[in-house]
Design an enzyme around this catalytic site. Structure first.
Site, PDB file in Angstrom:
ATOM      1  CD  GLU A 225     -41.644  -4.033 -82.757  1.00 26.18           C
ATOM      2  OE1 GLU A 225     -42.091  -3.054 -83.491  1.00 26.18           O
ATOM      3  OE2 GLU A 225     -42.193  -4.998 -83.017  1.00 26.18           O
ATOM      4  CB  CYS A 259     -41.345   4.425 -83.779  1.00 26.43           C
ATOM      5  SG  CYS A 259     -41.933   3.221 -84.963  1.00 26.43           S
TER       6      CYS A 259
HETATM    7  P1  NAD Z   1     -45.977   4.337 -74.009  1.00 31.27           P
HETATM    8  O1  NAD Z   1     -44.631   3.513 -73.655  1.00 31.27           O
HETATM    9  O2  NAD Z   1     -46.606   5.607 -73.093  1.00 31.27           O
HETATM   10  O3  NAD Z   1     -47.352   3.369 -73.995  1.00 31.27           O
HETATM   11  C1  NAD Z   1     -47.386   2.118 -75.027  1.00 31.27           C
HETATM   12  C2  NAD Z   1     -47.975   1.256 -74.289  1.00 31.27           C
HETATM   13  O4  NAD Z   1     -47.243   0.647 -73.061  1.00 31.27           O
HETATM   14  C3  NAD Z   1     -49.536   1.470 -73.729  1.00 31.27           C
HETATM   15  O5  NAD Z   1     -50.273   0.484 -73.926  1.00 31.27           O
HETATM   16  C4  NAD Z   1     -49.319   1.869 -72.333  1.00 31.27           C
HETATM   17  O6  NAD Z   1     -50.557   1.609 -71.663  1.00 31.27           O
HETATM   18  C5  NAD Z   1     -48.350   0.693 -72.032  1.00 31.27           C
HETATM   19  N1  NAD Z   1     -47.325   1.016 -70.769  1.00 31.27           N
HETATM   20  C6  NAD Z   1     -46.860   2.230 -70.591  1.00 31.27           C
HETATM   21  N2  NAD Z   1     -45.877   2.086 -69.658  1.00 31.27           N
HETATM   22  C7  NAD Z   1     -46.128   1.116 -69.321  1.00 31.27           C
HETATM   23  C8  NAD Z   1     -45.441   0.361 -68.114  1.00 31.27           C
HETATM   24  N3  NAD Z   1     -44.398   0.906 -67.157  1.00 31.27           N
HETATM   25  N4  NAD Z   1     -45.639  -1.079 -68.019  1.00 31.27           N
HETATM   26  C9  NAD Z   1     -46.547  -1.560 -68.757  1.00 31.27           C
HETATM   27  N5  NAD Z   1     -47.026  -1.006 -69.634  1.00 31.27           N
HETATM   28  C10 NAD Z   1     -47.102   0.432 -69.942  1.00 31.27           C
HETATM   29  O7  NAD Z   1     -46.134   4.825 -75.608  1.00 31.27           O
HETATM   30  P2  NAD Z   1     -47.095   5.561 -76.361  1.00 31.27           P
HETATM   31  O8  NAD Z   1     -47.113   7.010 -76.039  1.00 31.27           O
HETATM   32  O9  NAD Z   1     -48.380   4.825 -76.429  1.00 31.27           O
HETATM   33  O10 NAD Z   1     -46.419   5.266 -77.821  1.00 31.27           O
HETATM   34  C11 NAD Z   1     -45.305   6.387 -78.518  1.00 31.27           C
HETATM   35  C12 NAD Z   1     -44.012   5.595 -78.369  1.00 31.27           C
HETATM   36  O11 NAD Z   1     -44.173   4.486 -78.743  1.00 31.27           O
HETATM   37  C13 NAD Z   1     -43.169   6.710 -78.988  1.00 31.27           C
HETATM   38  O12 NAD Z   1     -41.936   6.537 -78.089  1.00 31.27           O
HETATM   39  C14 NAD Z   1     -42.769   5.716 -80.271  1.00 31.27           C
HETATM   40  O13 NAD Z   1     -41.418   5.994 -80.743  1.00 31.27           O
HETATM   41  C15 NAD Z   1     -42.828   4.305 -79.738  1.00 31.27           C
HETATM   42  N6  NAD Z   1     -43.163   3.410 -80.901  1.00 31.27           N
HETATM   43  C16 NAD Z   1     -42.205   2.541 -81.479  1.00 31.27           C
HETATM   44  C17 NAD Z   1     -42.555   1.665 -82.362  1.00 31.27           C
HETATM   45  C18 NAD Z   1     -41.369   0.752 -83.128  1.00 31.27           C
HETATM   46  O14 NAD Z   1     -41.992  -0.008 -83.590  1.00 31.27           O
HETATM   47  N7  NAD Z   1     -40.421   0.711 -82.629  1.00 31.27           N
HETATM   48  C19 NAD Z   1     -43.662   1.833 -83.040  1.00 31.27           C
HETATM   49  C20 NAD Z   1     -44.749   2.845 -82.765  1.00 31.27           C
HETATM   50  C21 NAD Z   1     -44.540   3.545 -81.612  1.00 31.27           C
END
Ligand code: NAD
Length: 452
Positions: A225, A259
């Site tokens: 997501e 998001c």
């Molecule tokens: P992020 O991708 O930086 O981090 C999300 C999670 O993933 C964190 O726990 C982080 O530590 C982990 N992570 C990051 N890179 C990783 C990798 N390479 N391997 C494994 N784990 C990893 O995102 P964020 O800044 O925490 O959140 C914002 C993003 O999330 C925005 O792009 C937003 O649109 C998206 N989002 C999507 C939804 C949805 O339902 N589609 C909902 C909420 C947020």
């Protein structure tokens, strides 16, 4: 590791999980998942249901942790806790029905399809809705009978840790079933690289791509997501001032850090000037301040968010965008950035192609709905979109042409639980929060019954 309160910029230290402990955590979750997966879905739901009461009982604590972690206004954070409790009750009520075996007419042989557990799921979540998103993701994994390696965001750790404590205190949940991994991206990478059966990420598109690559090695399932660059298409037949005000309020929720926030607006040309005027006025009325006060917007979640927003804005201005409101961080401690409405935007600007994830609202004029659809679909993302018109038949026509996971008509964003949730294109893979979603966390197994 260090975490920073985005309101005060105060740093605190939180002990990390040693990365080397993750394989052992996986084993513990796997042991617990064995008997858990054999329980009837209704019993699993009954064991998880008290989490709703636990959240309600800890509403104030969880809301304050959220405000401290990522700056969400307290009143909104309290609503998130209560909404999550309601979501738990709904999912626990529906899961037994969604996961019940189905008799399938498979031609000459009868049989049934059952939805068996997969094993242990890596549940990796973001900071922007730390209670809601983590809880729904955990339930998506646990209700079908899996265990979970739960890695909350490094920017909402205290909230994630509190949620894990509440899960661990549930009397009906086997010890070890939910393993908490405290750490940053490298901890997420270690969870993905471990021998989990599936990875469920709610996070950025960049993280989703990297995770999918790693998972390809073991053909692990993914549920992704991801980010969005949601467009709102406004046709001239609506009450333009009212719609402009609504769109600004939707956009500003959670400081633009959702998001499926509205991140681009396309307005039919005859209504463009009126829309801008009202949108700018409404943005000026949005109260930005300390999340513990009565405000509409708190700070951005951290310096990393502020940098992203400032860079996207600088690029847009350099390429000719006109800033109607906001446009610079507040002169005070904390990562505060006001709602910023932008006119004269063009398709090549960064913020029209990459998710800035903050309170920047670009508004562009279009000749007609067909041009708006073309521009909306030009983005690599495809999470949600909305159409603002009084013409129901035209709304359906436009909806059918938008390449997204969810379309709103005179509404924008997340649909009610039970509707499939997820994105098209680079906004993700898979659907959650619904019958389809629950089954994606299952092994869909067909059992043949020989004809007699
Ligand atoms: P992020 O991708 O930086 O981090 C999300 C999670 O993933 C964190 O726990 C982080 O530590 C982990 N992570 C990051 N890179 C990783 C990798 N390479 N391997 C494994 N784990 C990893 O995102 P964020 O800044 O925490 O959140 C914002 C993003 O999330 C925005 O792009 C937003 O649109 C998206 N989002 C999507 C939804 C949805 O339902 N589609 C909902 C909420 C947020």
């Amino acid at each position: 590791m260090y975490v920073v309160d985005p309101t005060t910029e105060e740093r605190s230290e939180i002990p990390e999980t040693p990365v080397g402990a993750i394989p052992e955590q996986l084993e513990l979750a796997r042991e617990a998942a064995g008997p858990w997966g054999l329980m009837p879905a209704a019993e699993r739901a009954a064991a998880l249901l008290p989490l709703a009461d636990a959240l309600e009982a800890h509403e104030e604590e969880l809301a304050r942790l959220t405000a401290k972690d990522m700056g969400k206004p307290l009143a909104t954070a309290r609503k998130e806790v209560l909404r999550t409790a309601g979501g738990i009750r709904y999912l626990c009520r529906m899961a037994p029905e969604w996961l019940a075996p189905e008799v399938t007419d498979a031609g000459p042989e009868a049989g049934y399809t059952e939805f068996a557990p997969l094993g242990v799921v890596g549940v990796i979540t973001p900071w922007n809705g730390p209670i809601w998103l983590s809880t729904v993701s955990l339930l998506s994994a646990l209700l079908p009978g899996n265990g979970a390696l739960y890695k909350p965001s490094e920017h909402s750790l205290r909230t994630g840790m509190a949620l894990a404590r509440l899960c661990h205190a549930l009397p009906g949940l086997p010890d070890g079933l939910v393993q908490l991994v405290v750490g940053g991206k490298d901890h997420g990478r270690a969870v993905v690289a471990s021998d989990v059966a599936m990875v469920a990420l709610v996070g950025s598109t960049a993280a989703g791509k990297e995770i999918m690559k790693t998972c390809a090695g073991g053909l692990k399932r993914v549920s992704l997501e991801l980010g969005g660059l949601d467009a709102a298409i406004v046709l001239r037949d609506v009450d333009i001032p009212a719609v402009a005000r609504k769109i600004v309020r939707i956009h500003c929720a959670n400081s633009g850090q959702i998001c499926c926030s509205i991140k681009r607006v396309y307005v039919e040309r005859p209504a463009y000037a009126r829309f801008l005027e009202e949108a700018a006025a409404e943005a000026g009325r949005v109260r930005v301040g300390d999340p513990h006060d009565d405000v509409d917007m708190g700070p951005l979640a951290g310096a990393f968010q502020l940098e992203k927003v400032e860079a996207a804005l600088a690029d847009a201005v350099r390429r000719g965008a006109r800033v109607l409101t906001g446009g610079r961080r507040l002169e005070r401690r904390g990562f505060f950035f006001p709602p910023t409405v932008l006119a004269d935007v063009s398709p090549e600007m960064d913020l029209m192609n990459h998710e800035p994830f903050g309170p920047l609202l670009p508004v562009a004029p279009v000749d007609d709905w067909a041009e708006a659809v073309r521009l909306a679909n030009a983005a690599r993302y495809g999470l949600t979109a909305s159409i603002w018109t009084n013409d129901a038949s035209l709304a359906r026509t436009i909806a059918s042409r938008l390449d997204v996971g969810v379309v709103g008509w005179n509404a924008h964003g997340v649909p009610p639980l039970g509707a499939p949730w997820g994105g098209a294109k680079e906004s993700g893979i898979g659907r959650t929060r619904s019958r389809e979603g629950m089954r994606e966390f299952s092994n869909v197994k067909f059992v043949r019954i020989p004809a007699v």
